[in-house]
Design a protein around this motif. Structure first.
Motif: not given
Length: 532
Positions: A481-484, A507-512, A528-531
């Protein structure tokens, strides 16, 4: 001598007559049951009078009912006279007649030392002790509903040849012996009263060569062929116990009897699922076309699908192993193993709360609820469902350990069930270092899942991400779920942890996608995470 008995005489020669004091070749128990032939005639007519024909091309137009793909979780029940000795495993009826050295429990020696010689005390002699005096179908059904199961599949007949229902083709059944009750009828009513779906399993096909024979055993006596099966010559030969190497093709008499019995289950109990064990297809076959049982399987499938084809969601479901069916004609079942990745079409794993046996035994080696919940999550993420077995005692009570495991799973599903029921697989099943076993009966090789293992499901525009353990650091990083990410290129609008009211920092980064977990866990196992 009529043609049927003459054929039996030619096949069996002079077997058993010096031992049992009568000509075993002409014993009436060796002849086809008189009700089989007319039953098969009606079955074949019904198999041809409907939308499905007894040919693979026609059967491959089958569509799996949506309720089954939404259910995800069912209960399996192995219960029979094998629960009386309660030793080793539910294969006691077979192993008690095999006099060879083996690793682990020695069933043969145990039986002889505990009950006496196999000729004077055979498997049949356990049946009077199989009384089911405390069996309460309604209590079972309530437990299964509280567990979160959506369907229930009891074993209608195991390899042992003792049907748990009122069978028209043998006197050796639970309605006439042992419990003197139609266990399957009682369960069907109770399970449906709880709003659950009801299915049945048949292991009948392996009865053909389940019992190794000897003139020193009671199972050589043709009088008991209704239970043990006919004492065929190959069962007396050295190596008869090595069925995987010497899988003798069934004869037509056996297969016709199998077809009549199995269609009787459909007619009497209207199962929404029919689960078949390996006996209908030896593992060594290259495809369903080369299976010696194929003709009878096609005839049964056409009969069953035609009988249940009122609308798409009422269509029956067949579970099969190995290559007994084309994958588009039924639902593949994997015993004590899983898939490495997403599989289309839909599939199923069957396993048990015990790692040592399917039926009740003393000294069971139980799995933890944590492991079983993780298995459920992993299987569902790969487009499968889980059929989880329990083994009741001979008196009809479900062991307290089994119940505790089921209730713990039910507790988890009450919090997290929305990530399981009615979901679909996502563009990827998950991430993490832990792999699963995929070979037949290979789950013992599996390693525990970790906090780095994540599994995904989806429902509409919601994605569920389940971490298999709670990280000691209090933080997780979901790389998928990393950015991009190609799997989720857009924005994440919200994240919540099911069962928790605490707001989450992330926090969403290029790493995850990095999430800080709350101090308090919302449940005991997978989280469980609900997104959105």
């Amino acid at each position: 001598m009529n043609k049927t008995l003459f054929g039996a005489a030619v096949l069996l020669g002079t077997l058993a007559s010096p031992v049992w004091g009568q000509d075993a070749t002409t014993h009436p128990e060796l002849a086809p049951h008189p009700a089989v032939a007319p039953a098969v005639e009606k079955i074949d007519q019904a198999a041809k009078d409907g939308p499905f024909q007894p040919e693979w091309d026609s059967l491959s137009t089958y569509k799996i009912p949506q309720w089954y793909k939404d259910a995800k979780f069912g209960i399996f029940i192995h219960w029979g006279a094998y629960s009386v000795p309660a030793f080793g495993s539910e294969w006691y009826p077979r192993q008690m007649y095999i006099d060879t050295k083996r690793r682990g429990d020695n069933f043969f020696e145990h039986h002889r030392e505990t009950y006496g010689p196999q000729k004077t005390f055979g498997y049949k002699d356990f049946i009077p002790e199989f009384k089911a005096e405390k069996f309460d179908a309604a209590a079972w059904a309530k437990l299964f509903k509280d567990t979160g199961a959506r369907y229930v599949i009891p074993v209608a007949e195991h390899h042992d040849g003792f049907p748990m229902y009122d069978c028209a083709f043998t006197k050796w059944d639970a309605s006439e012996m042992g419990p003197h009750r139609d266990v399957i009828a009682e369960l069907a009513d109770a399970v449906r009263a709880e709003g659950l779906h009801f299915g049945l399993s048949s292991h009948r096909a392996f009865n053909w060569q389940y019992y190794v024979r000897s003139e020193d055993y009671d199972n050589a006596n043709p009088e008991f062929a209704g239970l043990y099966g006919r004492p065929m010559p190959f069962l007396f030969k050295p190596g008869a116990d090595k069925y995987q190497e010497n899988f003798e093709p069934h004869d037509d008499q056996f297969k016709d009897d199998w077809l009549a019995r199995t269609c009787e289950l459909v007619d009497k109990y209207q199962p929404e699922v029919m689960w078949f064990d390996f006996g209908i297809a030896p593992r060594v076959i290259e495809s369903y076309d080369s299976n010696p049982f194929a003709d009878h399987l096609k005839r049964f499938a056409a009969y069953y699908y035609n009988k249940t084809s009122g609308d798409d969601d009422s269509l029956g479901i067949i579970n099969y192993k190995f290559q007994a069916f084309p994958e588009s004609a039924a639902v593949l079942d994997k015993e004590r193993s899983k898939m490495a990745g997403i599989r289309e079409p839909f599939w199923q794993t069957d396993t048990a709360v015990s790692a040592s046996s399917w039926g009740y035994t003393q000294n069971q080696k139980y799995k933890t609820p944590d492991r079983l919940v993780d298995d459920l999550v992993d299987i569902v993420s790969k487009n499968g469902c889980l059929l989880l077995n329990v083994g009741p005692r001979p008196d009809g009570t479900i062991p307290e350990e089994d119940q505790a495991i089921l209730k713990a799973i039910g507790g988890w599903l009450k919090i997290n069930g929305e990530s399981i029921y009615g979901t679909e697989f996502w563009s990827t099943f998950g991430e993490g270092p832990t792999t699963v076993s995929t070979g037949h009966v290979s789950e013992s090789k599996d390693k525990p899942f970790t906090a780095e293992d994540v599994r995904f499901t989806k429902k509409g525009d919601v994605i569920y991400a389940t971490i298999m353990d709670w990280p000691e650091s209090g933080q997780i990083n979901i790389r998928t779920l990393a950015a991009g990410s190609e799997h989720w290129p857009g924005q994440i609008e919200s994240i919540e942890l099911l069962g928790s009211e605490s707001p989450l920092e992330y926090d969403r980064t290029q790493e995850g996608l990095k999430i800080t977990l709350p101090e308090k866990r919302p449940c005991d196992y997978a989280y469980v995470f609900k997104l959105r």
